[in-house]
Design a protein around this motif. Structure first.
Motif, PDB file in Angstrom:
ATOM      1  N   ILE A 112      36.355  38.725  42.092  1.00 47.33           N
ATOM      2  CA  ILE A 112      36.288  40.368  43.830  1.00 47.33           C
ATOM      3  C   ILE A 112      37.505  41.058  43.478  1.00 47.33           C
ATOM      4  N   GLY A 113      38.787  40.120  43.245  1.00 50.53           N
ATOM      5  CA  GLY A 113      40.200  41.051  43.296  1.00 50.53           C
ATOM      6  C   GLY A 113      40.500  41.999  42.434  1.00 50.53           C
ATOM      7  N   CYS A 114      39.988  40.925  41.264  1.00 48.83           N
ATOM      8  CA  CYS A 114      40.440  42.095  39.340  1.00 48.83           C
ATOM      9  C   CYS A 114      39.303  43.282  39.803  1.00 48.83           C
ATOM     10  N   LEU A 115      38.406  43.603  39.850  1.00 48.45           N
ATOM     11  CA  LEU A 115      37.358  44.012  40.272  1.00 48.45           C
ATOM     12  C   LEU A 115      37.889  45.360  41.712  1.00 48.45           C
ATOM     13  N   ALA A 116      38.416  45.267  42.244  1.00 48.25           N
ATOM     14  CA  ALA A 116      38.990  45.486  43.148  1.00 48.25           C
ATOM     15  C   ALA A 116      39.585  46.292  43.216  1.00 48.25           C
ATOM     16  N   ALA A 117      41.057  45.479  41.895  1.00 47.81           N
ATOM     17  CA  ALA A 117      42.060  46.582  41.733  1.00 47.81           C
ATOM     18  C   ALA A 117      41.839  47.865  40.918  1.00 47.81           C
TER      19      ALA A 117
ATOM     20  N   PRO B  48      38.042  46.299  49.904  1.00 55.77           N
ATOM     21  CA  PRO B  48      38.053  46.145  48.626  1.00 55.77           C
ATOM     22  C   PRO B  48      36.513  45.162  47.786  1.00 55.77           C
ATOM     23  N   GLU B  49      35.627  45.293  48.696  1.00 58.75           N
ATOM     24  CA  GLU B  49      34.561  43.911  48.229  1.00 58.75           C
ATOM     25  C   GLU B  49      34.203  45.642  47.937  1.00 58.75           C
ATOM     26  N   GLY B  50      33.339  46.544  48.325  1.00 57.11           N
ATOM     27  CA  GLY B  50      33.091  48.154  47.719  1.00 57.11           C
ATOM     28  C   GLY B  50      33.776  48.313  46.554  1.00 57.11           C
ATOM     29  N   ARG B  51      34.802  48.753  46.374  1.00 57.13           N
ATOM     30  CA  ARG B  51      35.847  49.313  45.297  1.00 57.13           C
ATOM     31  C   ARG B  51      35.186  48.085  43.466  1.00 57.13           C
ATOM     32  N   ALA B  52      35.140  46.742  44.280  1.00 53.37           N
ATOM     33  CA  ALA B  52      34.562  45.871  43.187  1.00 53.37           C
ATOM     34  C   ALA B  52      33.738  45.806  43.124  1.00 53.37           C
TER      35      ALA B  52
END
Length: 215
Positions: A36-41, A118-122
């Motif tokens: 999730i962190g990688c996707l959100a970044a 961050p969840e939405g951006r992921a």
């Protein structure tokens, strides 16, 4: 509408069907959090299971044991994000009251707020990384496509729920159910490039238009 971020949902089995012990469950959760962190970044790097495994400090074999393949990983990420949002838990949804406009405004604001987390951006990064062709997407990422549909449907059911006690044309509600996500995503795509006041006006205009149509 209050945005509810629930805790992680426990998973007791690996992709291979074996029962996960405490350490296995912790490893799975760490992989999900890192993914999730990688996707959100949104760093522009290709979506890669190996990248997630490296960032989590585990081997590809460990990730494969947990999720099977990249399709299983992305599907698990979407299930996790759906659970965190609370959109798939009708028992915790608030009771709605007020005018049609107020209720539509609350739902539009809720989805807008999610897109900025961050969840939405992921989710948006993952959507953008999947094949555009529907047949290819269903063939290569069947689990992810199903989980994405479940993620979308949870929010759309919440929209219907928010209007359920009002005497509205169900066909009109369904059309707006289909319109809201792409409309808000379109406005969201302007978030970085358009003055905030204009973006806010666009959201208000969307709420006004939906309200007028439903009435």
């Amino acid at each position: 509408m209050e945005i509810l971020m629930a805790g992680p949902s426990p998973t007791t089995q690996s992709a291979a069907g074996t029962r996960l012990n405490r350490r296995g469950r912790e490893t799975r959760q760490r992989l999900l959090d890192v993914a999730i962190g990688c996707l959100a970044a949104g760093s522009g790097e290709p979506l890669s299971a190996n990248r997630v495994a490296r960032a989590a400090g585990v081997s590809w074999g460990t990730l494969k044991h947990q999720f099977g393949d990249i399709d299983g990983l992305w599907a698990a990420v979407l299930v996790e994000l759906t659970d965190r949002s609370g959109a798939n838990s009708p028992e915790i949804w608030p009771r709605f009251s007020g005018s049609i406009r107020e209720r539509v405004g609350e739902m539009v604001e809720a989805i807008w707020t999610i897109l900025g987390t961050p969840e939405g951006r992921a989710v948006e990064t993952l959507r953008a990384g999947l094949p555009n062709d529907q047949a290819e997407r269903l063939s290569v990422f069947p689990q992810t496509a199903a989980a994405m549909a479940g993620y979308e449907d949870a929010w759309l059911r919440a929209f219907e729920y928010s209007l359920a006690d009002l005497s509205l044309d169900p066909d009109k509600v369904h059309r707006m159910r289909c319109l809201i996500p792409p409309a808000i995503r379109g406005i969201n795509s302007e978030r970085r490039l358009t003055p905030a006041a204009e973006v806010a006006s666009a959201r208000a205009g969307l709420v006004d238009a939906i309200t007028a149509y439903l009435q």
